[in-house]
Each structure stands twice: as C-alpha cells, then as structure tokens.
Design an enzyme around this catalytic site. Structure first.
Site, short mmCIF file in Angstrom:
data_model
loop_
_atom_site.label_atom_id
_atom_site.label_comp_id
_atom_site.label_asym_id
_atom_site.label_seq_id
_atom_site.Cartn_x
_atom_site.Cartn_y
_atom_site.Cartn_z
N HIS A 120 0.82 -1.22 0.00
CA HIS A 120 0.00 0.00 0.00
C HIS A 120 0.86 1.27 0.00
CE1 HIS A 120 -4.23 -1.21 0.23
NE2 HIS A 120 -3.79 -2.30 0.82
N ASP A 165 1.71 -3.81 -9.46
CA ASP A 165 1.32 -5.10 -10.02
C ASP A 165 1.66 -5.19 -11.50
OD1 ASP A 165 0.28 -5.27 -7.51
OD2 ASP A 165 -1.82 -5.31 -8.11
C1 GLA Z 1 -3.17 -3.95 -5.03
C2 GLA Z 1 -2.88 -2.81 -6.00
C3 GLA Z 1 -1.41 -2.41 -5.95
C4 GLA Z 1 -0.95 -2.15 -4.52
C5 GLA Z 1 -1.39 -3.30 -3.60
C6 GLA Z 1 -1.10 -3.00 -2.16
O1 GLA Z 1 -2.51 -5.12 -5.42
O2 GLA Z 1 -3.20 -3.19 -7.32
O3 GLA Z 1 -1.20 -1.27 -6.75
O4 GLA Z 1 -1.42 -0.92 -4.05
O5 GLA Z 1 -2.77 -3.60 -3.72
O6 GLA Z 1 0.26 -2.87 -1.96
#
Ligand code: GLA
Length: 377
Positions: free
Chosen positions: A23, A161
């Site tokens: 996060h 991601d």
């Molecule tokens: C999800 C979001 C990412 C990131 C994570 C928490 O996977 O897609 O961008 O913020 O949560 O780290």
C-alpha cells in the site's frame, strides 16, 4: 486448451508476489515484488471485420465491436479488464488495432492478492502489441494496463502489479521506486527458505471500496502536510519524524495511515538491504512488522489473515509472514524453512479449519520472468 496452430501467437502472463512495501506504491514509495510461475495463458488470432471474440474457460465469453465506443460494463464484469486495455490501446494507437479472437486459461486464483487482474491486463496489451506490431514501449503497456483498472474496473491502484508482471525476471526481486519508476533487480537468494503463499480463501467485499478510501486518506494527509512543507511531493518521502509533528493537525485515522506509510517505506528500504546482505532473519522480522502495521494502523487486514500470521509466529522456521496485496482476504506470504514446509502447511491447515471451518489453499511458488511470448506461428 490454448494450443498451437489455432492461434497466431500465445502469451504467458504471470501473477506477482510482493515481499514487502504494501500500500505504498500509490504513495510514491518503494516496493519489492516479483513475477511468479503461476500464470495465465492467452492465445490470440487475427480475424476479419471489426468484431473481437474473447473467451475464458473460467469466466465465459463476450464480444465487442472495435468500431463502436467502448464503455465499462456494470456489476464488476470481468470483461472490463479487457475492454479497458483495448480502450487504452486505441487512444495511443488509433486505427492500428484490427479484429482478433482471444482465448484465456488461468491457474491464478482470483481475488487472492496475487494479481490475476494485472496478469490479464498485461497479457492482453502485450499480446496485441505483438500481434499488430503496435510498437508500444514496456512503460506504455504498463500504464495502459493500470489505467484500465482505474477507469474501467474502478480501482485506483498503484503501479506495482502491472510493473512486476511486465518487467519480472527469473530469480530476481524488483526493488521499484514507484515515483520515478527506477528499479534495481535483487537476487532472490533465499535458500534454505521457500516462498509459500497461504490463501485464506476469503475475499471480503470491503476490498475495492476501502482501497480507494485509503488512497483518499493518504491524499488528505499529503494536502495538510504540504501546507507547511510544500517541497514534499508524495507521502512516502515524508520521514516519520515530520509525520509525528502533525499528530494534532491530522484526523486521527489519517494520522495512523500516514504513520504506517512512513514506517513501511523505511522497512522496505531496510529489508532490501538485508536481502542483498543475505540477512534473511532480519528481513523476515520486517515482514512481521509490516503485517502488524497493515493490521493495526492501515486497517486492511481481516481476522483470517491475522490468524495465519499469528499462528506462524509460534514457529522459528517461519522467519517471516504477512498479508499480501490489497488485503481484506487473499493470501499471506511466508518465508519457511524447506524442511518445515510440509509439517507447517499441514498443521496450519488443520488449525484454520478448526477455527473458521474453512479450507486453506497452499501455493508453493517460484520467481519467474514477466509476461512473455510462448510461441508465434
Ligand atoms: C493492489 C494494487 C497495488 C498495490 C497493492 C497494495 O494489489 O493493485 O497497486 O497498491 O494492492 O500494496
């Protein structure tokens, strides 16, 4: 099965893990993800006309017309991930996309925090980039995938991601600066420990709404901090000492979120040094500390995730464990001594069943390269 000659090309698109740095991507912080061996396979074939046909073994099929404006469908329809990507490509490369068929098969559990959504988005943009020679750079593809999630799916996600899925490399973690997108590959030398994902098999429906809400809380913290410190541009770069001076000026919850962000950013930088020095025990301690922060300060954990992490703490052979991804369900990521994996996974499965009357799924994973072409014919 997605096989051979029926397609013009076949793409493999992996899920991702994140060792630490949760996060904080959307706060301009550092993260430590990697692409994994579990993946989605997508076959592409050109076709005549303007209608595209998409089919997924797990999710069913749909079609759309490239000549008609694309809009998100209601009710979280899975087609939004794909329509959003097509929309993004058409914006950057108008008229260069022609009709195609696409068949999708996945062994990535959905909603488990290993980013089946980024795998799908990146796999689609990567495949179409190759199929129609669109000449999109990696960063353009990453941003198209992220924007699809913002505008068509409705999650204002960070960039971690999509970046990990696109740029992952065999046996490497990616230390990514989410502000500048500069990154360093770190050898994933974790012997004798294994990375084990433990899926709670729960997905609380808070996930999407609370995700966007956390982002707003962080923006609010930044707004107040910048009134006094206009040189700070993102929350992750504000040191904890400065955050502490805002205790009375920030709303209580917003203050807690900001504290977490500053602490997690520091943990991630420290942890990546520990990883590079082979100090895995210290690395693992920071994973536990990260979970504590996510659970008590950022409030994105849930009883099932907390149970799994607390259970792991009883065993020295589990050197680190924490929730992974957006939270409110999904997986924990664990570093477990290889000799202890079977004993531990059996015992935690029983304990979880006794406590929640739910089954766990255990995913043994390895670091793999990012999205790639398996074959073009
Ligand atoms: C999800 C979001 C990412 C990131 C994570 C928490 O996977 O897609 O961008 O913020 O949560 O780290």
């Amino acid at each position: 099965m997605v096989v051979g000659k029926t397609f013009d090309l076949i793409v493999r698109s992996p899920g991702r893990i994140n060792l630490i740095g949760e996060h904080i991507d959307y706060n301009g912080g550092h993260v430590l993800p990697a692409a994994i061996k579990q993946n989605i396979i997508i076959g592409f074939k050109k076709r005549k006309g303007t209608i595209c046909y998409i089919s997924s073994k797990a999710k069913g099929s749909f079609k759309f017309n490239l000549d008609k404006p694309l809009k998100p469908k209601s009710n979280n329809d899975w087609s939004n991930y794909i329509l959003g990507v097509i929309h993004g490509i058409l914006k950057l490369r108008p008229k260069q996309l022609n009709a195609f068929d696409c068949k999708i098969e996945s062994n990535l559990p959905i909603g488990s925090g290993i980013s089946s959504s980024a795998a799908l988005e990146c796999g689609i943009v990567f495949g179409l980039n190759k199929l129609f020679a669109l000449n999109l750079s990696n960063i353009e593809q990453i941003k198209i995938a992220q924007k699809a999630e913002h505008d068509f799916v409705g999650t204002k996600c960070g960039i971690m991601d999509q970046f990990a899925v696109m740029m992952g490399e065999e046996k490497k973690f990616i230390l990514l600066n989410c502000e500048t997108l500069e990154y360093k590959l770190i050898d994933a030398e974790i012997n004798p420990f294994k990375i084990i994902l433990i899926n709670t098999n729960v997905e609380h429906n808070l996930a999407a709404s609370q995700y966007n809400f956390r982002r707003k809380e962080c923006e609010e913290a930044m707004r107040v901090i910048r009134l006094k410190h206009p040189d700070f541009y993102n929350l992750a770069e504000v040191p904890i000492e400065v955050i502490k001076t805002f205790e009375n000026e920030l709303d209580g919850l917003v203050f807690k979120r900001a504290t977490y962000v500053a602490e997690e950013e520091k943990r991630t930088k420290d942890a990546s040094k520990f990883m590079q020095n082979g100090e895995l025990i210290k690395f693992g301690e920071l994973m536990y500390a990260s979970h504590e922060g996510l659970s008590t300060k950022y409030d994105v954990s849930c009883p099932e995730l907390d149970f799994l992490v607390n259970y792991s703490k009883k065993y020295d052979s589990v050197i680190g464990a924490r929730m992974m991804g957006g939270g409110f369900g999904g997986c924990t990521i664990n570093l477990i001594h290889e000799d202890f994996v079977n004993y531990f996974t059996n015992s935690i499965t029983k304990a979880y069943k006794n406590h929640f009357d739910l089954e766990l799924s255990i995913l043994k994973t390895e670091i793999s390269k990012g999205v790639s072409l398996i074959k073009s014919f």
